[in-house]
Design an enzyme around this catalytic site. Structure first.
Site, PDB file in Angstrom:
ATOM      1  CD  GLU A 224      44.220  40.341  39.892  1.00  0.00           C
ATOM      2  OE1 GLU A 224      44.490  39.144  39.693  1.00  0.00           O
ATOM      3  OE2 GLU A 224      44.246  41.192  38.985  1.00  0.00           O
TER       4      GLU A 224
ATOM      5  CD  GLU B  11      47.830  43.659  38.071  1.00  0.00           C
ATOM      6  OE1 GLU B  11      47.339  42.877  37.226  1.00  0.00           O
ATOM      7  OE2 GLU B  11      48.300  43.271  39.158  1.00  0.00           O
TER       8      GLU B  11
END
Ligand SMILES: O=[N+]([O-])c1ccccc1O[C@@H]1O[C@H](CO)[C@H](O)[C@H](O)[C@H]1O
Length: 511
Positions: free
Chosen positions: A209, A413
């Protein structure tokens, strides 16, 4: 049902999971986050929780136990993170490399060879390499496909001192991703790790991210993320540097991991990136062209810009979604790791920063990330402990968007902060069902990794947010199953998809 070779797993990072051993023998005081979360000003201003990672779950010592819990669930994939600061607690600047720049000032290549690795080896903390090798070997013995991520938010404090960076308004030397020096050091680190662990690992990712680091660090000073400044020019530099760092790390891993670890791997090193918010901004009013444009800009700012660069060598240096330059050397990405928690619903709003025209959107309260815990969303959806709306349709749209780049997608995730375990079973069933639907419709998703096996340290929010299939008692470090979720996930994994009885139980009336 999923394809036969589908991977089921869990994901974890270093900083959020490793620390917590009683004797404090395995603390890592050498990251920006370590310094950040104990800063009295940050605690007083409630930018951070005051919880400390050294009181955490101690996966560092208990990894074998955790791997076995994952094995008992029937899982066959496990994602871990390496902490850069553990391997290189001291600067690597002194290791000389030749750097070649392009016409835009980006780094085209960096000369790293065997002698560079030898120099790096003198600086590396060998014990930590031995440790990470043990962790990976143990996973392999239990039959897991191992995914290794190189950078998950934290930076060595020698490269990023977040307090000094804030205090001196980014004019001091240790300014993390705002500085091109970090790109060079990251390439060295990637090369070294690929060389040190390459015989055991085929699935690599460079970043987790990257846009969270940029946005929460440089555009949201109250987010609780370091260095907590508002500086659009710094944000732009950090984005370009992280794109550049991905591209170089991609090359280095390919160069220095030439040994296949698993028979079923396509090559010795499949290098991807783990990314969130891929195409999940939606217009508040789909009939208002301005809102539609706002969502489009939001999606381009959050993922399109980065992906265009690393997949197409097409770089939007103006941050306007309109003017592009060709930078071929940025190209290189073998898979996309998709992290999905919730969506965003946005309205048009005049660009906040003249130099970033793409930021012409603002979030609408009570949707997506902007909900209040203990309520339902404006769309009448459940909301998690962290205030995130449960919106399973988003993972489908995210898969569709990620698939445009022509590489396989792994969900790296997906999970929910839910200490009472009221929502999680539904969350898992509904999201996995959407992934199944995407696969049935021809999209290539090769795995699902739940976040997370156990509770962990949720960054600025500390231990208050509980993402674990297993609850962790922070005193005894005992792992206690959240029965309903553990059961649900195990059933899904055993069936290799969501069985009808779970669909009946959780999704009745939805379709
Ligand atoms: O860490 N974040 O602030 C953040 C904001 C939005 C979406 C994902 C996200 O980060 C992700 O989320 C989960 C749960 O929050 C983990 O903490 C994980 O480390 C992180 O990759």
């Amino acid at each position: 049902m999923m394809p036969e070779e589908f991977l089921w797993g869990v994901g974890q990072s270093g900083f959020q999971f490793e620390m917590g051993d009683k004797l404090r023998r395995h603390i890592d005081p050498n990251t920006d986050w370590w310094k950040w979360v104990r800063d009295p000003f940050n605690i007083k201003k409630e930018l951070v929780s005051g919880d400390l990672p050294e009181d955490g779950i101690n996966n560092y010592e208990l990894f074998e136990n955790d791997h076995k819990l994952a094995k008992d669930l029937g899982l066959n994939a496990y994602r871990i993170g390496i902490e850069w600061s553990r391997v290189f607690p001291c600067p690597t600047w002194t290791v000389d490399t030749e750097v070649e720049l392009d016409t835009y000032g980006l780094i085209k290549d960096i000369k790293i060879d065997k002698s560079t690795l030898d120099e790096l080896d003198k600086l590396a903390n060998k014990e930590e390499i031995i440790y990470y090798r043990r962790v990976i070997q143990h996973l392999r013995e239990l039959g897991f496909k191992v995914f290794v991520n190189l950078n998950h938010f934290t930076l060595p404090v020698w490269i990023h001192d977040p307090l000094a960076a804030r205090e001196k308004a980014l004019t001091n030397g240790r300014i993390g991703w705002v500085s091109q020096r970090t790109v060079v050091e990251f390439a060295k680190y990637a090369a070294y790790i690929a060389h040190a662990l390459g015989d055991l690992v085929d699935m690599w990712s460079t970043f987790n991210e990257p846009m969270v680091v940029v946005e929460l660090g440089y555009l949201a000073p109250y987010s609780g993320f370091p260095p907590g400044v508002m500086n659009p020019e710094a944000a732009k530099l950090a984005i370009l540097n992280m794109i550049n760092a991905h591209a170089l790390a991609y090359k280095m891993i390919k160069r220095f991991d030439t040994k296949k670890a698993d028979d079923d791997s396509k090559s010795p090193a499949e290098v991807g990136i783990i990314y969130n918010n891929i195409g999940v901004a939606y217009p508040k009013d789909p009939n208002d062209p301005k809102d539609v444009k706002a969502a489009e800009n939001d999606n381009y700012f959050h993922s399109g810009l980065f992906f265009d660069a690393i997949h197409k060598g097409r770089l939007n240096m103006e941050f306007d979604g309109e003017n592009f330059v060709k930078v071929r050397h940025l190209k290189g990405n073998d898979w996309i790791g998709l992290n999905y928690y919730t969506r965003e619903v946005v309205r048009y709003s005049e660009p906040k920063f003249p130099s970033i025209p793409l930021i012409s959107f603002k979030g609408v309260p009570n949707y997506g990330y902007s909900c209040r815990p203990g309520t339902t969303s404006a769309d009448n959806r459940p909301v998690s402990d962290i205030g995130w709306e449960v919106y399973p349709e988003g993972i489908y749209d995210s898969i569709v968007e990620a698939s445009k780049y022509g590489v396989p997608v792994y969900v790296t995730e997906n999970g929910v902060a839910d200490s009472a375990d009221m929502l999680r079973p539904y969350y898992i069933v509904s999201h996995v069902s959407k992934i199944e639907e995407a696969i049935e419709n021809g999209y290539t998703v090769k795995g699902y990794m739940h976040w997370a096996l156990t509770d962990n340290y949720e960054w600025a929010l500390g231990f208050s947010m509980r993402f674990g299939l297993y609850k962790v008692d922070l005193i005894s470090k005992e792992r206690i199953p959240r029965e309903k979720s553990v059961d649900t996930y195990r059933k899904i994994v055993q069936y290799n998809g969501v069985p009808d009885d779970l669909k009946d139980e959780f999704l009745k009336g939805e379709e």
